[in-house]
Design a protein around this motif. Structure first.
Motif, PDB file in Angstrom:
ATOM      1  N   THR A 179      12.635 -26.362 -16.572  1.00  0.00           N
ATOM      2  CA  THR A 179      11.670 -27.590 -16.391  1.00  0.00           C
ATOM      3  C   THR A 179      12.205 -28.880 -15.965  1.00  0.00           C
ATOM      4  O   THR A 179      13.500 -28.858 -15.691  1.00  0.00           O
ATOM      5  CB  THR A 179      11.642 -27.870 -18.364  1.00  0.00           C
ATOM      6  OG1 THR A 179      10.856 -29.150 -18.547  1.00  0.00           O
ATOM      7  CG2 THR A 179      12.936 -28.265 -18.970  1.00  0.00           C
ATOM      8  N   ASN A 180      11.683 -30.127 -16.123  1.00  0.00           N
ATOM      9  CA  ASN A 180      12.242 -31.160 -15.517  1.00  0.00           C
ATOM     10  C   ASN A 180      11.497 -32.645 -16.108  1.00  0.00           C
ATOM     11  O   ASN A 180      10.470 -32.381 -16.540  1.00  0.00           O
ATOM     12  CB  ASN A 180      12.398 -31.524 -13.887  1.00  0.00           C
ATOM     13  CG  ASN A 180      10.787 -31.113 -13.536  1.00  0.00           C
ATOM     14  OD1 ASN A 180      10.051 -32.326 -13.471  1.00  0.00           O
ATOM     15  ND2 ASN A 180      10.275 -30.194 -13.205  1.00  0.00           N
ATOM     16  N   SER A 181      12.194 -33.645 -16.081  1.00  0.00           N
ATOM     17  CA  SER A 181      11.539 -34.817 -16.550  1.00  0.00           C
ATOM     18  C   SER A 181      12.251 -36.045 -16.037  1.00  0.00           C
ATOM     19  O   SER A 181      13.472 -35.986 -15.593  1.00  0.00           O
ATOM     20  CB  SER A 181      11.612 -35.002 -18.272  1.00  0.00           C
ATOM     21  OG  SER A 181      12.739 -35.146 -18.512  1.00  0.00           O
ATOM     22  N   ASN A 186      13.253 -30.683 -23.011  1.00  0.00           N
ATOM     23  CA  ASN A 186      14.279 -29.912 -23.432  1.00  0.00           C
ATOM     24  C   ASN A 186      13.895 -28.419 -22.759  1.00  0.00           C
ATOM     25  O   ASN A 186      12.861 -28.022 -22.203  1.00  0.00           O
ATOM     26  CB  ASN A 186      14.727 -29.563 -24.580  1.00  0.00           C
ATOM     27  CG  ASN A 186      13.658 -29.285 -25.765  1.00  0.00           C
ATOM     28  OD1 ASN A 186      12.863 -28.572 -25.263  1.00  0.00           O
ATOM     29  ND2 ASN A 186      13.827 -30.002 -27.059  1.00  0.00           N
ATOM     30  N   ALA A 187      14.793 -27.461 -23.056  1.00  0.00           N
ATOM     31  CA  ALA A 187      14.314 -26.101 -22.338  1.00  0.00           C
ATOM     32  C   ALA A 187      13.197 -25.680 -23.188  1.00  0.00           C
ATOM     33  O   ALA A 187      12.372 -24.770 -22.334  1.00  0.00           O
ATOM     34  CB  ALA A 187      15.697 -24.937 -22.778  1.00  0.00           C
ATOM     35  N   GLN A 188      12.611 -26.049 -24.228  1.00  0.00           N
ATOM     36  CA  GLN A 188      11.423 -25.317 -24.878  1.00  0.00           C
ATOM     37  C   GLN A 188      10.414 -26.233 -25.002  1.00  0.00           C
ATOM     38  O   GLN A 188       9.354 -25.785 -25.552  1.00  0.00           O
ATOM     39  CB  GLN A 188      11.792 -24.557 -25.980  1.00  0.00           C
ATOM     40  CG  GLN A 188      12.490 -23.230 -25.860  1.00  0.00           C
ATOM     41  CD  GLN A 188      12.724 -22.668 -27.292  1.00  0.00           C
ATOM     42  OE1 GLN A 188      13.255 -22.877 -28.277  1.00  0.00           O
ATOM     43  NE2 GLN A 188      12.005 -21.511 -27.189  1.00  0.00           N
ATOM     44  N   THR A 207      16.827 -31.793 -14.778  1.00  0.00           N
ATOM     45  CA  THR A 207      16.305 -30.698 -14.628  1.00  0.00           C
ATOM     46  C   THR A 207      16.963 -29.479 -15.320  1.00  0.00           C
ATOM     47  O   THR A 207      18.370 -29.677 -15.354  1.00  0.00           O
ATOM     48  CB  THR A 207      16.370 -30.215 -13.004  1.00  0.00           C
ATOM     49  OG1 THR A 207      17.687 -30.345 -12.509  1.00  0.00           O
ATOM     50  CG2 THR A 207      15.447 -31.390 -12.295  1.00  0.00           C
ATOM     51  N   VAL A 208      16.584 -28.548 -15.775  1.00  0.00           N
ATOM     52  CA  VAL A 208      17.082 -27.357 -16.173  1.00  0.00           C
ATOM     53  C   VAL A 208      16.410 -25.989 -15.638  1.00  0.00           C
ATOM     54  O   VAL A 208      15.167 -25.954 -15.156  1.00  0.00           O
ATOM     55  CB  VAL A 208      16.641 -27.054 -17.755  1.00  0.00           C
ATOM     56  CG1 VAL A 208      17.197 -26.074 -18.155  1.00  0.00           C
ATOM     57  CG2 VAL A 208      17.240 -28.094 -18.417  1.00  0.00           C
ATOM     58  N   SER A 209      17.255 -25.017 -15.065  1.00  0.00           N
ATOM     59  CA  SER A 209      16.788 -23.779 -14.400  1.00  0.00           C
ATOM     60  C   SER A 209      17.557 -22.734 -14.969  1.00  0.00           C
ATOM     61  O   SER A 209      18.672 -22.624 -14.898  1.00  0.00           O
ATOM     62  CB  SER A 209      17.076 -23.887 -13.050  1.00  0.00           C
ATOM     63  OG  SER A 209      16.822 -23.096 -12.227  1.00  0.00           O
ATOM     64  N   GLY A 210      16.486 -21.796 -15.524  1.00  0.00           N
ATOM     65  CA  GLY A 210      17.302 -20.620 -16.261  1.00  0.00           C
ATOM     66  C   GLY A 210      16.102 -19.677 -16.769  1.00  0.00           C
ATOM     67  O   GLY A 210      15.031 -20.114 -17.065  1.00  0.00           O
ATOM     68  N   GLU A 211      16.539 -18.516 -17.451  1.00  0.00           N
ATOM     69  CA  GLU A 211      15.683 -17.698 -17.855  1.00  0.00           C
ATOM     70  C   GLU A 211      16.317 -16.795 -18.711  1.00  0.00           C
ATOM     71  O   GLU A 211      17.738 -16.616 -18.744  1.00  0.00           O
ATOM     72  CB  GLU A 211      14.671 -16.836 -17.104  1.00  0.00           C
ATOM     73  CG  GLU A 211      15.752 -15.839 -16.290  1.00  0.00           C
ATOM     74  CD  GLU A 211      14.834 -15.194 -15.392  1.00  0.00           C
ATOM     75  OE1 GLU A 211      14.984 -13.800 -15.325  1.00  0.00           O
ATOM     76  OE2 GLU A 211      13.631 -15.533 -14.954  1.00  0.00           O
TER      77      GLU A 211
END
Length: 809
Positions: free
Chosen positions: A691-693, A724-726, A679-683
């Motif tokens: 995102t997550n996978s 990934n993040a994008q 998981t990735v959390s941010g802006e």
């Protein structure tokens, strides 16, 4: 050469004080010097007359059960037991698959030593199957996983990066980029020494034929540098400790213009050993490339750029190295080594472009991108170890290392019209040295109950400079013109001072290792065309804990935790615009801060009934704050800029089961699976990058001993899709195979290996934002076949030496 300065010395003096107190504490209870005895020797196989590694040697007093000393034999079969009292001892030699031996030894003040020279162990039989003392493919210690490389035939003619593709916990893409459980940030050590090169470049330059073991340290103890989110990869190279002359030579040639060779010469006489080596290799992995990029310039204008062609990262390298070892007795070890190497890297891309605006063809042309990266590296090291009272577990070590690297880079992108006429282009050159100096002082003291205390001081002093110059084609002058706006000079300094303390021990079935590390970082950056960078003066603390528990004689549980740091690379800070192609630019970010990682692991290991068979289940959780990701956005019309950002937090929760099983005497099965949730959390600037996978990878290695001196290996692997993040990345699978034939009792070995046999390897990535949609398809060409020959010429005699090995240097 970078010199030690006064900056950060206040903190360093504090660490010196703490360390001095640790030494005082360690010195308590040592008592007066007493009897200094030793039982030493070497162990041989009764059938092959070869040394046996990992034989357990213990000594007990006659008529008593308490073990007073214990070791395992080294790779050359040698061992040494330090004895502190004159008495009669029973020495026990035990190893799975061999008959256990007991020997009575009498030590006195008149005769304080005993030499068990060329001690013979005979293989036993189990259910009619002869068991040999082969090294297991994977060994586990309380803080590391050790993978045996030298016995894996699929690695012939390959580089260290390609070897790692078949190692548990490691992923390698078709560009040679390596990650540990999904993290590409790790520290690379070679024989315990940090390398001056980028990790991926260094791993592509080390021939597999020179590797003995690879240590995977996913949760390093406080003794190791805290750098590296993914942990540490330590490459242990082969070394000979035999008296006489030993020569090992390897040569290989493969499809797509791949070739290489290396030679290692070891000369040992009495207390002195010289190790000399040289290598050269060329790695060429061509691939087909296709890109589709759509950018929304405004509400009414859409730009589409299509490109296709081929490219590769072509690398030629050579190097020489030498090492002098002096071991007059079990108290002293002195090693002086050095290496000179050159890497000539030639990445290239030849692509046809077609540019559309609102589906109307605007222009078509060819882009020829050629890069030349010439890297010259010099490294030297000095190592000294003093074993107190000839006890290899009670010692003081001093280590000094210097790495110096010069880089000369020229990137060019030339454009040609549909008729092949030159229409323009850009060039970018970058030169600059980087120097790295390291000093280590370490102390270890054992306790009577089998525990030990370790402490040490370390200093890393690093500088680098980059002089970047940009040029563009002036159609009026018909020449390349210097572009000051996109040129820069950067001077980068980073020093890290560290101190650590570790306590190891075991109580009944519970083993423990508790550590604490302190690191003081001093960093400055000076750059042209830019204001002042913030000077960093930061003190960080990094605890580590490792536990083991013996459930039975065959099974064990391991649990550990460590805190780590991932400092941004120097060029990540540079805020300058660098044109890579007509449509792509990159830039750094001076506001980056380090990532901090908390990592937990819980593992279960069980030895199965058959020799060489085991099953493991490793569970892990990793949490990262200040996550650094390279983010692509629209820079200007049709141009994308890629820049690193601290985008937020990330976590990975996974399980990694593996099985090594000897199905038959002629068939070994090695299977591994890695499953994790990411998981990735941010802006950034109101753009959400969360995102997550659910990801998984699998690996299956089959080894067949078809006939005497014939070995066949078949390897299959699969990587699932990930994010990934994008954007996201598609999954892929590969199938590799090799066959090996040994001649003249192993003096000569012929091998043939094939990789990507089904041409199924691929790197397909999608990036999507509000105004950008990009598809990139890189498909490696295959299959890649490699033929190799290995020669081992030894003119040595087996001797029982009183020297202690220092391979961990």
């Amino acid at each position: 050469m970078h010199c030690v300065s006064l900056r950060g010395m206040t903190h360093f003096k504090t660490l010196l004080t703490i360390f001095a107190l640790c030494l005082v504490f360690a010195g308590f209870g040592q008592g007066k010097p007493g009897f200094e005895g030793e039982i030493f020797g070497n162990v041989l196989d009764s059938l092959t007359n070869e040394p046996i590694e990992y034989v357990t040697i213990t000594a007990t007093k006659k008529g008593e059960e308490a073990i007073v000393a214990g070791v395992i034999t080294e790779a050359n079969g040698q061992f040494s037991l330090a004895i502190t009292e004159a008495d009669t001892y029973v020495v026990k030699l035990a190893f799975i698959g061999y008959d256990t031996k007991l020997v009575d030894v009498v030590l006195s003040k008149a005769n304080p030593t005993k030499n068990l020279k060329d001690f013979i162990l005979a293989p036993t039989s189990l259910k009619g199957i002869k068991i040999t003392g082969e090294k297991p493919p994977v060994r586990y210690e309380i803080d590391k996983k050790i993978v045996n490389v030298e016995d894996q035939d699929i690695n012939v003619g390959q580089s260290a990066a390609e070897v790692l593709a078949n190692v548990p916990s490691i992923q390698v893409d078709n560009e040679g980029n390596i990650s540990i459980r999904g993290s590409s940030n790790f520290m690379l050590l070679i024989n315990g020494i940090p390398t001056a090169m980028e990790a991926n470049n260094a791993l592509q330059s080390i021939p597999a034929s020179s590797i003995k073991d690879i240590e995977i340290i996913t949760n390093p103890s406080a003794k190791y540098d805290a750098e590296g989110a993914g942990g540490i990869i330590n490459i242990i190279t082969k070394k000979k400790k035999l008296e006489g002359i030993s020569v090992m030579a390897n040569g290989n040639y493969g499809s797509f213009d791949n070739y290489g060779g290396d030679v290692a010469v070891s000369i040992g006489k009495n207390d002195v050993t010289f190790n000399l080596g040289g290598n050269f290799n060329q790695r060429h992995r061509p691939r087909d490339i296709e890109k589709i990029r759509t950018t929304q310039i405004n509400d009414s204008t859409e730009s589409i750029i299509l490109s296709d062609g081929y490219g590769a990262w072509k690398v030629f390298g050579y190097g020489v190295n030498g090492e002098f070892q002096w071991q007059p007795n079990n108290s002293h070890t002195l090693i002086i080594g050095g290496e000179l190497s050159n890497r000539d890297m030639r990445p290239y891309h030849y692509l046809d472009f077609r540019e559309y605006t609102n589906e109307s063809l605007i222009q078509a042309y060819e882009n020829r991108q050629d890069n030349i990266i010439d890297i010259n590296t010099m490294s030297a090291s000095l190592f000294y170890q003093y074993n107190i009272k000839r006890d290899k577990n009670h010692f003081i070590t001093l280590k000094a290392i210097t790495n110096q690297r010069d880089v000369d880079q020229l990137d060019s992108a030339m454009y040609y019209d549909e008729n092949g006429e030159f229409i323009g282009g850009t060039k970018y050159s970058e030169v600059g040295p980087s120097d790295f100096v390291r000093f280590n002082f370490d102390y270890q003291r054992p306790f009577k109950d089998g525990g030990k205390f370790q402490t040490g001081l370390q200093a890393q002093l690093g500088t680098s400079a980059d002089d970047g110059r940009s040029y563009f084609w002036d159609s009026t002058l018909q020449e390349f013109v210097f572009n000051q706006a996109f040129s820069s000079y950067v001077d980068y300094t980073r020093d890290v001072y560290a101190g650590y303390a570790i306590l190891n021990g075991k109580k009944d079935k519970l083993g423990y290792q508790l550590g604490l590390r302190a690191e003081y970082t001093y960093r400055t950056i000076e750059a042209s065309n830019f204001g002042d960078f913030t000077t960093i003066k930061r003190l960080d603390w990094f605890p580590s804990t490792h536990f083991s528990y013996d459930l039975t004689k065959e099974s064990q549980v391991l649990a550990n935790y460590s805190r780590r740091i991932q400092r941004p690379r120097s060029w990540y800070f540079e805020p300058f615009i660098t044109w890579e192609t007509e449509y792509n630019v990159r830039s750094g970010n001076p506001d980056l801060v380090p990532e901090y990682i908390n990592s937990f692991e819980l593992s279960w290991i069980r030895q199965l009934a058959k020799d060489k068979s085991y099953v493991t289940v490793e569970n892990y959780f990793r949490s990262t704050s200040n996550l650094i990701e390279r983010v692509s956005t629209v820079y200007q019309d049709n141009v994308i800029i890629t820049r690193p950002y601290n985008i937020g937090t990330a976590s990975a929760l996974g399980v990694e089961p593996s099985l090594q099983y000897q199905v038959k005497e002629w068939y070994d099965l090695n299977a591994g699976l890695n499953i994790f949730y990411f998981t990735v959390s941010g802006e950034i600037d109101d753009a959400d990058y969360s995102t997550n996978s659910f990801n998984y990878s699998a690996r299956l290695t089959n080894t067949f001993k078809v006939k005497k001196d014939w070995v066949f290996q078949l390897v299959g692997s699969y990587e699932s899709p990930t994010v990934n993040a994008q954007g996201s990345k598609l999954g892929f699978y590969t199938v590799d195979a090799s066959i090996r034939k040994s001649l003249a009792k192993g003096k000569y070995t012929l091998s043939l290996a094939g990789k990507n046999l089904l041409q199924s390897d691929r790197d397909h990535v999608t990036i999507e934002t509000d105004n950008l949609y990009l598809i990139r398809r890189n498909t490696p060409r295959g299959p890649l076949f490699t033929a190799s020959i290995s020669v081992k010429l030894n003119n040595y005699k087996k001797v029982a030496s009183r020297h202690e090995d220092a391979d961990d240097f």
